[in-house]
Motif scaffolding. Sequence first.
Motif, PDB file in Angstrom:
ATOM      1  N   THR A 206      -0.594   0.375  -8.672  1.00  0.00           N
ATOM      2  CA  THR A 206      -1.884   0.617  -8.032  1.00  0.00           C
ATOM      3  C   THR A 206      -1.637   0.814  -6.551  1.00  0.00           C
ATOM      4  OG1 THR A 206      -2.946  -0.792  -9.674  1.00  0.00           O
ATOM      5  CG2 THR A 206      -4.214  -0.304  -7.679  1.00  0.00           C
ATOM      6  N   VAL A 207      -2.280   1.841  -5.968  1.00  0.00           N
ATOM      7  CA  VAL A 207      -1.969   2.215  -4.595  1.00  0.00           C
ATOM      8  C   VAL A 207      -3.197   2.802  -3.903  1.00  0.00           C
ATOM      9  CG1 VAL A 207      -1.163   4.516  -5.266  1.00  0.00           C
ATOM     10  CG2 VAL A 207      -0.300   3.481  -3.164  1.00  0.00           C
TER      11      VAL A 207
ATOM     12  N   GLY B 234      -3.047   5.612  13.538  1.00  0.00           N
ATOM     13  CA  GLY B 234      -3.126   6.702  12.580  1.00  0.00           C
ATOM     14  C   GLY B 234      -1.912   6.862  11.685  1.00  0.00           C
ATOM     15  N   ASN B 235      -0.863   6.059  11.889  1.00  0.00           N
ATOM     16  CA  ASN B 235       0.269   6.099  10.951  1.00  0.00           C
ATOM     17  C   ASN B 235      -0.242   5.729   9.573  1.00  0.00           C
ATOM     18  OD1 ASN B 235       2.603   6.581  12.719  1.00  0.00           O
ATOM     19  ND2 ASN B 235       2.072   4.592  13.592  1.00  0.00           N
ATOM     20  N   LEU B 236       0.225   6.437   8.563  1.00  0.00           N
ATOM     21  CA  LEU B 236      -0.216   6.177   7.201  1.00  0.00           C
ATOM     22  C   LEU B 236       0.706   5.189   6.495  1.00  0.00           C
ATOM     23  CD1 LEU B 236      -1.221   9.781   6.130  1.00  0.00           C
ATOM     24  CD2 LEU B 236      -2.668   7.956   7.059  1.00  0.00           C
ATOM     25  N   TRP B 237       0.082   4.327   5.729  1.00  0.00           N
ATOM     26  CA  TRP B 237       0.746   3.307   4.941  1.00  0.00           C
ATOM     27  C   TRP B 237       0.226   3.383   3.513  1.00  0.00           C
ATOM     28  CZ3 TRP B 237       2.938  -1.697   6.634  1.00  0.00           C
ATOM     29  CH2 TRP B 237       3.157  -1.785   7.998  1.00  0.00           C
ATOM     30  N   ASP B 238       1.018   2.919   2.565  1.00  0.00           N
ATOM     31  CA  ASP B 238       0.542   2.654   1.215  1.00  0.00           C
ATOM     32  C   ASP B 238       0.400   1.149   1.058  1.00  0.00           C
ATOM     33  OD1 ASP B 238       0.463   5.253   0.251  1.00  0.00           O
ATOM     34  OD2 ASP B 238       2.185   5.020  -1.085  1.00  0.00           O
ATOM     35  N   LEU B 239      -0.755   0.705   0.568  1.00  0.00           N
ATOM     36  CA  LEU B 239      -0.864  -0.649   0.019  1.00  0.00           C
ATOM     37  C   LEU B 239      -0.575  -0.463  -1.449  1.00  0.00           C
ATOM     38  CD1 LEU B 239      -1.612  -3.657   0.150  1.00  0.00           C
ATOM     39  CD2 LEU B 239      -3.970  -2.975  -0.359  1.00  0.00           C
ATOM     40  N   ILE B 240       0.409  -1.176  -1.972  1.00  0.00           N
ATOM     41  CA  ILE B 240       0.852  -0.926  -3.338  1.00  0.00           C
ATOM     42  C   ILE B 240       1.168  -2.215  -4.077  1.00  0.00           C
ATOM     43  CG2 ILE B 240       3.215  -0.529  -2.542  1.00  0.00           C
ATOM     44  CD1 ILE B 240       3.491   1.471  -4.892  1.00  0.00           C
ATOM     45  N   GLU B 241       0.672  -2.275  -5.312  1.00  0.00           N
ATOM     46  CA  GLU B 241       1.082  -3.327  -6.244  1.00  0.00           C
ATOM     47  C   GLU B 241       1.867  -2.622  -7.339  1.00  0.00           C
ATOM     48  OE1 GLU B 241      -0.586  -6.736  -9.320  1.00  0.00           O
ATOM     49  OE2 GLU B 241      -2.026  -5.646  -8.082  1.00  0.00           O
ATOM     50  N   PRO B 242       3.186  -2.746  -7.306  1.00  0.00           N
ATOM     51  CA  PRO B 242       4.011  -2.057  -8.310  1.00  0.00           C
ATOM     52  C   PRO B 242       3.751  -2.603  -9.712  1.00  0.00           C
ATOM     53  CG  PRO B 242       5.373  -2.939  -6.518  1.00  0.00           C
ATOM     54  CD  PRO B 242       3.999  -3.506  -6.365  1.00  0.00           C
ATOM     55  N   LYS B 243       3.927  -1.728 -10.687  1.00  0.00           N
ATOM     56  CA  LYS B 243       3.883  -2.201 -12.076  1.00  0.00           C
ATOM     57  C   LYS B 243       5.105  -3.059 -12.307  1.00  0.00           C
ATOM     58  CE  LYS B 243       0.971   0.927 -14.423  1.00  0.00           C
ATOM     59  NZ  LYS B 243       0.750   1.868 -15.484  1.00  0.00           N
ATOM     60  N   ARG B 244       4.918  -4.155 -12.965  1.00  0.00           N
ATOM     61  CA  ARG B 244       6.030  -5.071 -13.234  1.00  0.00           C
ATOM     62  C   ARG B 244       6.548  -4.865 -14.628  1.00  0.00           C
ATOM     63  NH1 ARG B 244       6.963  -6.143  -8.223  1.00  0.00           N
ATOM     64  NH2 ARG B 244       5.399  -7.306  -7.107  1.00  0.00           N
TER      65      ARG B 244
END
Length: 136
Positions: free
Chosen positions: A117-118, A126-136
Amino acid sequence: MSGFPASGRRVTTVAVLVACYDEAAAWYVDKLGFTVSEDVALGDGKRWLVVEPGGGQGARLLLARADGERQAASVGNQTGGRVLLFLETDDFARDHQLMLERGVAFQEAPRHEPYGTVAVFADLYGNLWDLIEPKR
C-alpha cells in the motif's frame, strides 16, 4: 567479483538540500515524527543537522542548507520530479491518517499495488516521498 564483503556496509545517511535548517528540521519533527539526532555547528553558519525516524530505523537525513544558486535551484526537486525517498511503515492507515492530521500534503489517494500500500506525499519544499507499507 567486486571484492567487497557481502556484509558490513550500508547506506546510513542521505543528504537532502533545504532552504533553511530550522524550518526543515521543524517540518520533519512536527509532520513526520522524526527526531533530531545531531546538530553541530560547523562554522560560517553551516551545520551538520541530522534527522531520523523514531527508534533509529532506516537511513538518516542530513539536512544540508543549499549553498549558492545551483544548489538553491535544486531544493525541492533533487530528482527531477521523481520520488526521492521511501518512508516505510508497518501500519499504513495509522501513519497516513496521522500525517493528514498534521498537514502533510499527499499527492494522491492511497493505492494498493502488488508490492504494498502506497501514497505519494511532498515534503515542505516539494520533494516527493512514498509512504509505503510493503506486503509481507
